[in-house]
Design a protein around this motif. Structure first.
Motif, PDB file in Angstrom:
ATOM      1  N   ASN A 182      -8.796  -1.808   7.889  1.00 41.92           N
ATOM      2  CA  ASN A 182      -7.335  -1.850   7.854  1.00 41.92           C
ATOM      3  C   ASN A 182      -6.756  -1.796   9.264  1.00 41.92           C
ATOM      4  O   ASN A 182      -7.488  -1.933  10.250  1.00 41.92           O
ATOM      5  N   SER A 190       0.823  -1.209   0.000  1.00 44.04           N
ATOM      6  CA  SER A 190       0.000   0.000   0.000  1.00 44.04           C
ATOM      7  C   SER A 190       0.858   1.260   0.000  1.00 44.04           C
ATOM      8  O   SER A 190       0.483   2.282  -0.578  1.00 44.04           O
ATOM      9  N   ASN A 210      -7.238  -4.103   3.464  1.00 45.21           N
ATOM     10  CA  ASN A 210      -6.013  -4.338   2.697  1.00 45.21           C
ATOM     11  C   ASN A 210      -4.771  -4.445   3.567  1.00 45.21           C
ATOM     12  O   ASN A 210      -3.652  -4.369   3.047  1.00 45.21           O
ATOM     13  N   ASP A 211      -4.931  -4.594   4.868  1.00 44.27           N
ATOM     14  CA  ASP A 211      -3.782  -4.662   5.790  1.00 44.27           C
ATOM     15  C   ASP A 211      -2.951  -3.385   5.778  1.00 44.27           C
ATOM     16  O   ASP A 211      -1.747  -3.405   6.056  1.00 44.27           O
TER      17      ASP A 211
END
Length: 423
Positions: A320, A268, A291-292
Motif C-alpha cells: 500500500n 479503504s 489496495n492503494d
C-alpha cells in the motif's frame, strides 16, 4: 476429518489409470473397507473405464462422508472428461452421508459442466463444496450458481418431509473467471443458502459492479459468515462502499480477505470506519494488501483495531501507499504485539499475529489521488437501474458464449441419467 483407519488414499501417486484393470490393482483395500468415511484420489489421472469402476465401488460405501476427487483428469481429452465425470457423480449422488466434495483443479469449463451441474442441483446432503481452478468462465459459472439455487429448493423439500438435512456451509469457487456476468446468479445462490459460513471466490475477474451485486444482494444475507475471501478481484471505491455497507452484518466473521482488490484510498477509509463500529468483534484476520491504502486509511484501521475489533490478531497491509514508520502502523504493531503476549499462549504461530512484512510499500502519487477522485465521481453518477441493466446484459452475453461440440454421443445420455437419479 475422518479417523485414519477410515480413510482410503491414493493421494499424489501420479498414477495413470486408463482402464478398470489399471485401477483394480490399487482398489482392493477400498473394496474391503465397509465403514470408509473419506476417499482421496487426488493427484492421479483417471480414464473413463477407471472412473466407471471407481464409481461402482464408491456407490456401495454408504458411510462415505468426504470424496476428494481433485486433479484427476490431467492429460485427458476433452471428450473423455464428461463421461468419466458423469460415471463418478452418478455413482455417489445417492450416498446419504456424503457431505464434502472436492473437485479442485479439474478442467471442466463450459463443455464439460453438464454432469457437474446435474449433481450439484440434486445432492441434498451437500455441505462443503470445493470447486477451485476449474476453468468455468461466466456462462458455466451461471449454471453452477443456478444449480446451487435449485439444490436449496430440494433441501427445503427434504426438510419439510422430516429429513435431517445439512445446510450448505462452504463454497470455494476461485480462479474460475466467473466475472460480472455470473454475479446475479451467485448473489441469488447466497441469498438462498444464507447459512453459509465460508466463501472463497478469489481471482475471478469480478469488477466493481459485480462485487457490489454479490455483496449487497447476496452475501448481505449470510449473517453466519465466518470466512470471506474475495482477494484479487476489482472493488474500487464502488465495491469498497458496498463492503462498508454489509460488513457490520457479519457478526461472526473471523477472517476477511480483500487484498489486491483496488479498494482505493477513500474506499479503504469507508471500510475502516465500518469495522470501527464494533459489529465485527470476532474478526481475527484482515487481509488488505495492495489496495492503494494511504496513511489516512491506516489510521482508520488502527482506530478500528483498538476500539472495534478486540479479537484482531493479524492485519496484512504490504503493497500500500504509506511509510513503514507511519505512526498508525507503529500503533498497530504495538497493539497486536500486546495482544499476542496476552492471548497467544505458550506456543505462538507468528504468522497468525501482528502486521505482515512491509517490504513492498509504494509512494503516494498526487496525480493518482486526483484520478481516484474523478473515478469516484463517475461511479456515483450511475443510477441503480443502469447498474442492474449492465449486469443483466453481461449475464446474457455470458450465456451466449459459443461452445465446442463434444463428439461423444453418450455425454447427453449420461447427463440426462444423472438428472433423473434421485435421493
Amino acid at each position: 476429518m475422518a479417523a485414519s483407519g477410515k480413510i482410503f488414499s491414493l493421494e499424489g501417486r501420479a498414477l495413470k489409470l486408463d482402464t478398470a484393470q489399471d485401477l483394480e490393482a490399487h482398489i482392493g483395500p477400498l473394496r474391503a473397507m465397509a465403514d470408509v468415511e473419506e476417499v482421496r484420489i487426488l493427484g492421479n489421472t483417471l480414464g473413463v473405464e477407471a472412473c466407471k469402476l471407481l464409481g461402482e465401488v464408491l456407490a456401495t460405501k454408504k458411510s462415505l462422508k468426504v470424496a476428494n476427487l481433485a486433479d484427476i483428469f490431467t492429460g485427458r481429452l476433452l471428450n473423455e472428461i464428461p463421461e468419466a465425470l458423469s460415471s463418478l457423480l452418478t455413482a455417489i449422488l445417492n450416498l446419504p452421508n456424503l457431505r464434502t466434495i472436492n473437485l479442485n483443479d479439474n478442467a471442466f469449463g463450459l463443455n464439460t459442466q453438464a454432469p457437474l451441474v446435474a449433481f450439484l442441483s440434486s445432492h441434498v446432503p451437500l455441505q462443503h463444496l470445493y470447486l477451485n481452478n476449474n476453468g468455468l468462465g461466466p456462462h458455466a459459472g451461471i449454471l453452477v450458481a443456478d444449480a446451487l439455487s435449485a439444490l436449496h429448493a430440494k433441501k427445503e423439500e427434504a426438510r419439510n418431509a422430516g429429513q435431517d438435512v445439512p445446510y450448505l456451509e462452504t463454497v470455494i469457487c476461485g480462479r474460475n473467471r466467473l466475472e460480472n456476468g455470473s454475479m446475479l446468479a451467485w448473489a441469488k445462490a447466497f441469498r438462498l443458502h444464507n447459512k453459509v459460513k465460508e466463501v472463497k471466490m478469489v481471482q475471478n475477474g469480478i469488477r466493481q459492479e459485480g462485487i457490489e451485486q454479490l455483496l449487497t444482494a447476496g452475501l448481505n444475507h449470510t449473517t453466519e459468515l465466518r470466512i470471506l475471501d474475495l482477494q484479487d478481484n476489482t472493488f474500487t471505491y464502488k465495491g469498497a462502499k458496498a463492503l462498508a455497507r454489509v460488513v457490520p452484518l457479519w457478526a461472526n466473521i473471523q477472517d476477511l480477505g480483500v487484498g489486491d482488490s483496488l479498494l482505493s484510498a477513500k474506499g479503504s477509509v469507508l471500510v475502516a470506519d465500518a469495522l470501527g463500529k464494533g459489529q465485527n468483534r470476532k474478526l481475527e484476520t484482515l487481509r488488505l494488501q495492495y489496495n492503494d491504502i494511504t496513511s489516512v486509511g491506516v489510521k482508520g484501521f488502527a482506530s478500528a483495531a483498538k476500539d472495534g475489533l478486540p479479537s484482531l490478531k493479524r492485519i496484512e497491509l504490504n503493497g500500500n501507499k504509506f511509510t513503514e514508520d507511519d505512526e498508525s502502523i507503529l500503533a498497530l504493531q504495538a497493539l497486536l504485539d500486546e495482544r499476542k503476549q496476552k492471548y497467544g499462549g505458550d506456543i505462538v504461530d507468528e504468522d497468525a499475529w501482528g502486521v505482515d512484512d512491509l517490504s513492498d510499500l509504494e509512494e503516494l502519487d498526487s496525480e493518482e489521488e486526483e484520478e481516484e477522485e474523478e473515478e469516484e465521481e463517475e461511479e456515483e453518477e450511475v443510477p441503480p437501474e443502469e447498474k442492474a441493466e449492465k449486469l443483466v446484459k453481461e449475464a446474457e452475453e455470458a450465456q451466449e458464449q459459443p461452445t465446442v461440440q463434444i463428439k461423444d454421443d453418450e455425454v447427453d445420455a449420461l447427463a440426462a441419467k444423472l438428472e433423473r437419479t434421485g435421493i
